[in-house]
Design a protein around this motif. Structure first.
Motif, mmCIF file in Angstrom:
data_model
loop_
_atom_site.group_PDB
_atom_site.id
_atom_site.type_symbol
_atom_site.label_atom_id
_atom_site.label_comp_id
_atom_site.label_asym_id
_atom_site.label_seq_id
_atom_site.Cartn_x
_atom_site.Cartn_y
_atom_site.Cartn_z
ATOM 1 N N PRO A 28 0.804 -1.169 -0.005
ATOM 2 C CA PRO A 28 0.131 -0.072 0.141
ATOM 3 C C PRO A 28 0.906 1.385 0.220
ATOM 4 O O PRO A 28 1.889 1.372 0.759
ATOM 5 C CB PRO A 28 -0.851 -0.190 1.272
ATOM 6 C CG PRO A 28 -0.013 -1.061 2.298
ATOM 7 C CD PRO A 28 0.536 -1.900 1.069
ATOM 8 N N GLU A 49 -2.973 5.516 4.976
ATOM 9 C CA GLU A 49 -2.842 4.532 3.838
ATOM 10 C C GLU A 49 -3.667 4.948 2.650
ATOM 11 O O GLU A 49 -4.849 5.334 3.150
ATOM 12 C CB GLU A 49 -3.146 3.001 4.302
ATOM 13 C CG GLU A 49 -2.907 1.791 3.262
ATOM 14 C CD GLU A 49 -2.970 0.578 3.988
ATOM 15 O OE1 GLU A 49 -3.927 -0.141 3.128
ATOM 16 O OE2 GLU A 49 -2.554 0.051 4.892
ATOM 17 N N ASP A 51 -6.271 4.148 0.059
ATOM 18 C CA ASP A 51 -7.186 2.701 -0.345
ATOM 19 C C ASP A 51 -7.120 2.271 -1.731
ATOM 20 O O ASP A 51 -7.200 1.490 -2.116
ATOM 21 C CB ASP A 51 -8.654 3.082 0.120
ATOM 22 C CG ASP A 51 -8.699 3.323 1.643
ATOM 23 O OD1 ASP A 51 -7.908 2.759 2.303
ATOM 24 O OD2 ASP A 51 -9.752 3.982 2.045
ATOM 25 N N ARG A 52 -7.041 3.500 -2.648
ATOM 26 C CA ARG A 52 -7.390 3.008 -4.021
ATOM 27 C C ARG A 52 -7.140 4.595 -4.891
ATOM 28 O O ARG A 52 -6.955 5.476 -4.081
ATOM 29 C CB ARG A 52 -8.680 2.655 -4.620
ATOM 30 C CG ARG A 52 -9.485 3.382 -4.383
ATOM 31 C CD ARG A 52 -11.102 2.612 -4.599
ATOM 32 N NE ARG A 52 -11.456 1.480 -3.706
ATOM 33 C CZ ARG A 52 -11.949 1.662 -2.534
ATOM 34 N NH1 ARG A 52 -12.142 2.844 -2.166
ATOM 35 N NH2 ARG A 52 -12.028 0.706 -2.066
ATOM 36 N N VAL A 66 -8.763 7.892 0.860
ATOM 37 C CA VAL A 66 -8.371 7.729 2.052
ATOM 38 C C VAL A 66 -9.501 7.592 2.982
ATOM 39 O O VAL A 66 -10.565 7.836 2.489
ATOM 40 C CB VAL A 66 -7.239 8.507 2.555
ATOM 41 C CG1 VAL A 66 -6.057 8.329 1.753
ATOM 42 C CG2 VAL A 66 -7.845 9.809 2.938
ATOM 43 N N ASP A 67 -9.165 6.817 4.032
ATOM 44 C CA ASP A 67 -10.353 6.696 5.084
ATOM 45 C C ASP A 67 -10.263 8.071 6.014
ATOM 46 O O ASP A 67 -9.266 8.395 6.543
ATOM 47 C CB ASP A 67 -10.164 5.627 6.178
ATOM 48 C CG ASP A 67 -11.111 5.719 7.159
ATOM 49 O OD1 ASP A 67 -11.619 6.317 7.630
ATOM 50 O OD2 ASP A 67 -11.293 4.430 7.607
#
Length: 93
Positions: A28, A49, A51-52, A66-67
């Motif tokens: 990641p 991190e 995510d995509r 991201v979160d």
């Protein structure tokens, strides 16, 4: 970051400048905010991190996700006073 910058999707001015670290190919990737205190003795890091990522083949715009809750928690813990104030985030107590 000034008022001249806005989110292209929602027009929010609560933006955090930073850079990417790592590569999604080997694991990641992470977003490293510019305005965080990086030196820490903790096992956790201020890095978020990714995510995509997505790329538009028509205009070339690239964006990631991201979160948001994880991001706010990490900025609350490691963000500078200036960043917390600008984003309206209360410091960790």
């Amino acid at each position: 970051m000034g008022a001249e910058y806005k989110c292209p999707a929602c027009q929010s001015d609560r933006l955090v400048p930073g850079r990417f670290r790592g590569a999604m190919r080997t694991g990641p990737a992470e977003f490293v905010p510019d305005e965080v205190k990086v030196f820490t003795l903790s096992l956790t890091t201020p890095y978020v991190e990714i995510d995509r990522a997505r790329l538009c083949l028509d205009c070339g715009h690239v964006w990631t996700e991201v979160d948001p809750a994880e991001t706010v928690a990490k900025i609350r813990k490691w963000g500078t006073k200036e960043l917390l104030s600008r984003l309206g985030i209360t410091p960790e107590s």
